[in-house]
Design an enzyme around this catalytic site. Structure first.
Site, short mmCIF file in Angstrom:
data_model
loop_
_atom_site.label_atom_id
_atom_site.label_comp_id
_atom_site.label_asym_id
_atom_site.label_seq_id
_atom_site.Cartn_x
_atom_site.Cartn_y
_atom_site.Cartn_z
N ARG A 43 0.51 -1.04 0.15
CA ARG A 43 -0.03 0.17 -0.13
C ARG A 43 1.07 1.23 0.27
O ARG A 43 2.16 1.41 0.03
CB ARG A 43 -0.88 0.13 1.47
CG ARG A 43 0.03 0.60 2.33
CD ARG A 43 0.04 1.74 3.54
NE ARG A 43 1.17 1.15 4.06
CZ ARG A 43 2.16 1.66 4.27
NH1 ARG A 43 2.30 2.52 3.45
NH2 ARG A 43 2.71 1.83 5.44
N ASP A 190 -1.94 -0.55 7.77
CA ASP A 190 -1.37 -1.49 6.20
C ASP A 190 -2.82 -3.16 5.86
O ASP A 190 -2.73 -3.30 5.26
CB ASP A 190 -0.13 -2.05 7.11
CG ASP A 190 1.11 -0.86 7.08
OD1 ASP A 190 0.37 0.26 6.58
OD2 ASP A 190 2.40 -1.25 7.76
N LYS A 234 11.23 -1.65 9.68
CA LYS A 234 10.62 -0.63 11.18
C LYS A 234 10.87 -2.18 12.65
O LYS A 234 11.50 -1.83 13.81
CB LYS A 234 9.18 -1.08 11.17
CG LYS A 234 8.33 -0.04 10.50
CD LYS A 234 7.11 0.24 10.31
CE LYS A 234 6.20 -0.69 10.06
NZ LYS A 234 4.82 -0.68 9.87
#
Length: 458
Positions: A43, A190, A234
C-alpha cells in the site's frame, strides 16, 4: 463463505504468466502442484503518517505490487517455505511449534506471524502442514508495507489451508495483532488496506471499530511513488517503537493534567474523545500542558507520580526500556495536526472544488513538513527526493510509510507525468552509482488496486 470474506477467483493459468511461472517453479521445488494461490497487495499511504497507532483515521490505497504465495496443504505437520528470490533462504518448521525470533526480523518470521495469528484465533490443535513458494514485487523495507502484506498473505493462506473462513475485517484485526509477534507496535493501517482495498478507490480507514470508506481521488492527477533507496525495517530499528512510546507518554501526561484516569489511557485519540473537544482544541491543550524541551524519564515519573521501576514495567515497551529522553510536545502536535489533515483531505476529495489539486497538494506538503520537523522521521535522502519532486512539477510530495528511508508519494498533474518521471529519474537516480541499477523499480505512477484474493485454477 462469508459475503465479506476475501474473494476466490478461478483463473486460466495460461493467461496469467506470473502464476504459470510460479506453478512451474513450485513443481520443480516440491515435486507436486500447488492447490491454490493467495495474493495480498502493498500500500501507499497518501496522508496520515504515524497516527493509526494513536487511534486516528488514515488514507491509504493498495498498490499493484504484491506478495503472491503458491500453496499446497500436506499431510505432514510441517510448513516448508521457499522464495523465488534466492536472497531469501528456505525455511521449514513444525506447525505445532512456531518460534518467532524478534531479534532478527527475517522474511519467514513475518509468514509465521500470520500463521500463528490464525492458529491461535481458532485454537487449531492439529493445523495442516503446507508447502509454500512466495514471490514478492514490493520493494523490501521501502515503506510500502511489504512485511504487513506478507503477514496478511500468510494469514489468508493458513485460513484457506485449514478450511476456515473469516471476514476481511476480522482478518485485518488478527493480522494486525499477530504482526506484533515480531516486535513492531503497529496500528493496523497496513493490514486493513491489504484486505479492504477495492480497485479504483483510496480508503479512509478508521479504527475501533475498524471500518473503511471509499475516497474517490481527483481526476487530472497521478500519484507517483519514488524510492529513496534507503532501507528502513521497522522491526529492526528502535525509531518506530520510540515514537509509539512518546505518543503513549504524551497521552498519559495530557490525561493527568486534565484529571482523567491516565492509567487507562493509551492513545492520543482517547484523550480527545474523553474531553469531547476538537482536534484544534487538542492542539491548544498540547501547547498549554507540554513543553517543547525533551522530557527525561525522571521528569515523566515526577509528572505521573510513579517510580522509574513502574514506568518501565507498566508503560514502556520491552525495546524502549533504555531510552532516557522523550519528545512529547512535538509528537503530540504532529499527531493532532496530521489527524486534522486526513479529514480535510477526504472532505476536499468528496466536495471536488475547482482548486482541489492545489488544496490536496498543500495538505501533503504540510504533512511532510510536520513529519520532518515535529516527528523527525525523515532522512537526508527523503528530503532531497521531496525537493526534486516539487521542483519538477509535483503539486504535493511527502514521505510515506514509517519514514527514515523508504519512499515518497507525490501528486503530479497527469499532463506533466512523463516529463516528471524523466526529470526525477535523471536528477535522483542517474546521478548516483548506487541508485542507478534500482531506477526501474524505484519510480512509478500507481492507481488504487484491489485487496487480498485467493486464486484457483479454473
Amino acid at each position: 463463505m462469508a459475503a465479506d470474506a476475501p474473494g476466490t477467483l478461478p483463473v486460466q493459468l495460461v493467461e496469467q504468466p506470473r502464476l504459470q511461472k510460479l506453478k512451474e517453479m513450485f513443481m520443480s521445488k516440491f515435486g507436486s502442484a500447488p492447490k491454490f494461490y493467495v495474493r495480498a497487495p502493498g500500500r501507499v499511504n497518501l496522508i496520515g503518517e504515524h497516527i493509526d497507532y494513536c487511534g486516528y483515521a488514515v488514507l491509504p490505497m493498495a498498490i499493484e505490487q504484491d506478495i503472491l504465495i503458491a500453496v499446497e496443504p500436506v499431510k505432514t505437520q510441517v510448513v516448508q517455505l521457499a522464495n523465488t528470490n534466492s536472497l531469501y533462504l528456505d525455511f521449514s518448521t513444525s506447525v505445532n511449534n512456531i518460534q518467532i525470533n524478534k531479534t532478527k526480523p527475517q522474511w519467514h518470521n513475518y509468514f509465521l506471524c500470520g500463521l500463528k495469528g490464525i492458529q491461535e484465533h481458532f485454537g487449531l490443535n492439529n493445523p495442516t502442514g503446507m508447502n509454500c513458494l512466495l514471490d514478492g514485487t514490493i520493494p523490501p523495507s521501502s515503506g510500502l508495507s511489504s512485511s504487513s502484506a506478507l503477514v496478511c498473505c500468510a494469514g489468508l493462506v493458513t485460513l484457506r489451508a485449514n478450511g476456515k473462513t473469516l471476514s476481511k475485517v476480522e482478518l485485518a484485526e488478527i493480522c494486525t495483532k499477530s504482526e506484533r509477534y515480531v516486535g513492531t507496535e503497529g496500528g493496523g493501517m497496513d493490514q486493513s488496506i491489504s484486505f479492504l482495498a477495492e480497485e479504483g478507490t483510496a480508503k479512509l480507514i478508521e479504527f475501533s471499530p475498524l471500518r473503511a470508506t471509499d475516497v474517490r481521488l481527483p481526476s487530472g492527477a497521478a500519484f507517483v511513488i519514488a524510492n529513496s533507496c534507503v532501507e528502513m525495517n521497522k522491526a529492526a530499528t528502535s525509531h518506530y517503537n520510540i515514537r509509539v512510546m512518546e505518543c503513549r507518554l504524551a497521552t498519559k501526561l495530557l490525561s493527568k493534567s486534565k484529571g482523567l484516569d491516565w492509567k487507562k489511557m493509551l492513545r492520543l485519540h482517547d484523550v480527545q474523545t474523553k474531553l469531547g473537544v476538537s482536534l484544534e482544541e487538542m492542539l491548544t491543550i498540547v501547547k498549554e500542558v507540554l513543553h517543547p524541551e525533551p522530557y527525561s524519564t525522571e521528569e515523566i515519573c515526577k509528572c505521573l507520580g510513579i517510580s522509574l521501576e513502574e514506568l518501565r514495567s507498566q508503560i514502556l515497551s520491552q525495546n524502549t526500556q533504555d531510552v532516557s529522553t522523550f519528545k512529547l510536545y512535538q509528537r503530540a502536535k504532529h499527531v493532532y495536526s496530521e489527524a486534522a489533515r486526513v479529514l480535510e483531505f477526504k472532505k476536499i476529495c468528496n466536495e471536488a472544488p475547482a482548486n482541489a489539486l492545489q488544496l490536496l497538494g498543500e495538505l501533503m506538503n504540510q504533512s511532510y513538513i510536520s513529519c520532518r520537523e515535529m516527528y523527525e522521521c525523515s532522512c537526508p535522502e527523503l528530503d532531497r527526493l521531496v525537493d526534486i519532486c516539487l521542483q519538477f512539477g509535483a503539486i504535493g510530495s511527502r514521505l510515506t510509510g514509517a519514514g527514515w528511508g523508504g519512499c515518497t508519494v507525490s501528486m503530479v498533474p497527469t499532463d506533466k507525468l512523463n516529463t516528471f518521471l524523466k526529470n526525477v529519474k535523471k536528477a535522483f537516480y542517474q546521478t548516483d552509482v548506487q541508485r542507478l541499477p534500482l531506477e526501474n523499480n524505484s519510480l512509478f505512477a500507481t492507481k488504487p488496486g484491489r485487496g487480498a484474493l485467493v486464486f484457483v485454477e479454473a
